[in-house]
Design an enzyme around this catalytic site. Structure first.
Site, PDB file in Angstrom:
ATOM      1  N   LEU A  18       0.857  -1.196   0.000  1.00  0.00           N
ATOM      2  CA  LEU A  18       0.000   0.000   0.000  1.00  0.00           C
ATOM      3  C   LEU A  18       0.886   1.237   0.000  1.00  0.00           C
ATOM      4  CD1 LEU A  18      -2.998   1.134   0.346  1.00  0.00           C
ATOM      5  CD2 LEU A  18      -2.333   1.512   2.729  1.00  0.00           C
ATOM      6  N   ASP A  44       4.175   1.261   2.372  1.00  0.00           N
ATOM      7  CA  ASP A  44       5.258   2.125   1.886  1.00  0.00           C
ATOM      8  C   ASP A  44       5.058   3.535   2.443  1.00  0.00           C
ATOM      9  OD1 ASP A  44       7.529   2.661   0.061  1.00  0.00           O
ATOM     10  OD2 ASP A  44       6.080   4.010  -0.891  1.00  0.00           O
ATOM     11  N   TYR A  49       5.626  12.463   3.333  1.00  0.00           N
ATOM     12  CA  TYR A  49       4.208  12.273   3.000  1.00  0.00           C
ATOM     13  C   TYR A  49       3.304  12.860   4.091  1.00  0.00           C
ATOM     14  CZ  TYR A  49       5.951   8.814  -0.413  1.00  0.00           C
ATOM     15  OH  TYR A  49       6.610   8.166  -1.431  1.00  0.00           O
ATOM     16  N   LYS A  78      11.631   6.049   3.933  1.00  0.00           N
ATOM     17  CA  LYS A  78      12.617   6.673   3.022  1.00  0.00           C
ATOM     18  C   LYS A  78      13.396   7.792   3.697  1.00  0.00           C
ATOM     19  CE  LYS A  78       9.429   5.575  -0.682  1.00  0.00           C
ATOM     20  NZ  LYS A  78       8.076   5.801  -0.166  1.00  0.00           N
ATOM     21  N   HIS A 111      15.457   8.233  -0.764  1.00  0.00           N
ATOM     22  CA  HIS A 111      14.267   8.626  -1.542  1.00  0.00           C
ATOM     23  C   HIS A 111      14.633   9.139  -2.933  1.00  0.00           C
ATOM     24  CE1 HIS A 111       9.928  10.169  -0.658  1.00  0.00           C
ATOM     25  NE2 HIS A 111      10.042   9.821  -1.918  1.00  0.00           N
TER      26      HIS A 111
END
Ligand SMILES: NC(=O)c1ccc[n+]([C@@H]2O[C@H](COP(=O)([O-])OP(=O)(O)OC[C@H]3O[C@@H](n4cnc5c(N)ncnc54)[C@H](OP(=O)(O)O)[C@@H]3O)[C@@H](O)[C@H]2O)c1
Length: 361
Positions: A18, A44, A49, A78, A111
């Protein structure tokens, strides 16, 4: 089809995960709860985010209720671009672990290859939420005085990788990997790696961007290729016509509305997302796909009870136009920018603007 891939450290990584980018924090907890209850075992995450704390709340609820065991989950996070300096690498992961309410994660990837300074001048991202431990105001997407993205020219991912290797020894992550690295950059890391080679490469891939060469290179070097934007990233504003990928015709449809994919889906009594995700795993790959909608999260996992014929795989092969959504061209002045080959020949460096690139709001 084995639902997991065996990584170069022997760990089993679920093929389907996901994604949580663009999932609003207030919907993320329910999304993760739904996903795990539907059978997903890979989540993930990333600290930019702005929702890792919500992932953490969901994981805590699931683990404390005994709905899933920690060792059954595969959590990936990340390292952000502003934390590439070796002294920032561990604090970045520690902040993520705190937000996720975990002692370790299963995969920690760099990342992007391009390092940016850890402090900046202009207001950029995330008025609230979970910042890396080194956070100081405006540090996620620092801009220079003219409004262009800044670069940290004294930092390089080879030194960052050495600091990533320490995190494995310290048992803060089970494996380390890369994201948005091109083949040359992956090779550089492979050659420099002293203790641990990259286990995962997470790069963009979907029916318009197959990345078969990169997939083959990864297979030959025992790196798991994990596709991001696996469904074509339908919630990106320039998804149909706005990509500036060099010289390529725009596909004309979003991936999920392509008539040939719809035809295939109807044949199998499946949905287009099911067909696209099944195509990924039949390439022997792994993927992360995002939805913040519970019914879609459930739908997207229903890909284990059918398989695409060779002919249908070939139809999807023909949709490849090398069309990249996430160019992040405004960072292309950076010496470690990975996608220079995809820029139009006359591309002129732009300033980040609303909706046009990662990080601009
Ligand atoms: N490493 C990186 O730099 C990087 C970059 C990009 C992405 N990623 C990772 O990859 C994940 C997936 O990529 P992505 O978020 O760009 O896009 P994606 O998974 O390709 O597509 C997400 C979009 O598809 C929609 N969608 C999902 N399932 C659907 C269904 N069954 N029917 C119709 N629409 C559906 C979602 O809508 P709703 O959410 O509204 O349901 C959302 O708009 C990210 O979330 C992130 O974890 C990593």
């Amino acid at each position: 089809m084995d639902p997991c891939i065996v990584l170069n450290n022997g760990a089993r990584m679920p093929r389907v995960g996901l994604g949580t980018w663009k999932a609003p924090a207030e919907k993320t907890k329910e999304a993760v709860l739904t996903a795990v209850r539907a059978g997903y075992r890979l989540i993930d995450c990333a600290n930019d985010y702005d929702n890792e704390h919500a992932v953490g709340e969901a994981l805590q609820e699931l683990l404390s209720a005994g709905e899933v065991k920690r060792e059954e989950l595969f959590i990936q996070a990340k390292l952000w671009n502003s934390n590439h300096r070796p002294e920032h690498v561990k604090p970045d992961l520690e902040a993520t672990l705190k937000d996720l309410q975990l002692d370790y994660i299963d995969s920690f990837v760099i990342h992007w290859p391009q390092a940016v300074p850890s402090t900046g001048k202009n207001p950029t991202l995330r008025p609230d939420g979970c910042f890396p431990a080194h956070y100081s105001k405006n540090s996620m997407f620092p801009l220079d005085d003219e409004g262009y993205y800044s670069a940290d020219l004294e930092s390089h991912y080879i030194e960052t990788w050495a600091a990533m290797e320490e995190l494995v020894d310290q048992k803060l992550t089970r494996s380390i990997g890369l994201s948005n690295f091109n083949r040359r950059q992956v090779e550089e890391v492979l050659l420099s790696a002293a203790k641990y080679k990259p286990a995962v490469l997470q790069n963009e891939s979907h029916p318009y961007l197959h990345e078969k060469d990169l997939r083959d290179y990864c297979r030959a070097n025992n790196i798991a290729f994990q596709a991001y934007s696996a469904l074509g990233s339908a919630d990106r504003p320039w998804r149909v016509s706005g990509s500036i990928t060099s010289g390529l015709p725009t596909p004309g449809y979003e991936v999920l509305s392509h008539p040939q994919l719809l035809e295939i889906a109807n044949k199998y009594g499946k949905t287009v997302p099911n067909v696209v995700l099944r195509w990924h795993i039949q390439l022997d790959g792994a993927l992360v796909c995002k939805s913040a909608t519970p019914s879609r999260i459930q739908e997207n996992f229903k890909i284990w009870d059918f398989s695409l014929s060779e002919d249908d795989m070939k139809v999807i092969d023909k949709l490849n136009v090398g069309w990249r959504h996430l160019l992040w061209a405004e960072t292309s002045m950076h010496p470690d920018y990975p996608f220079k080959d995809c820029l139009p020949w006359d591309y002129k460096l732009g300033k980040p603007s609303a909706g046009s690139t990662a990080g601009a709001k």
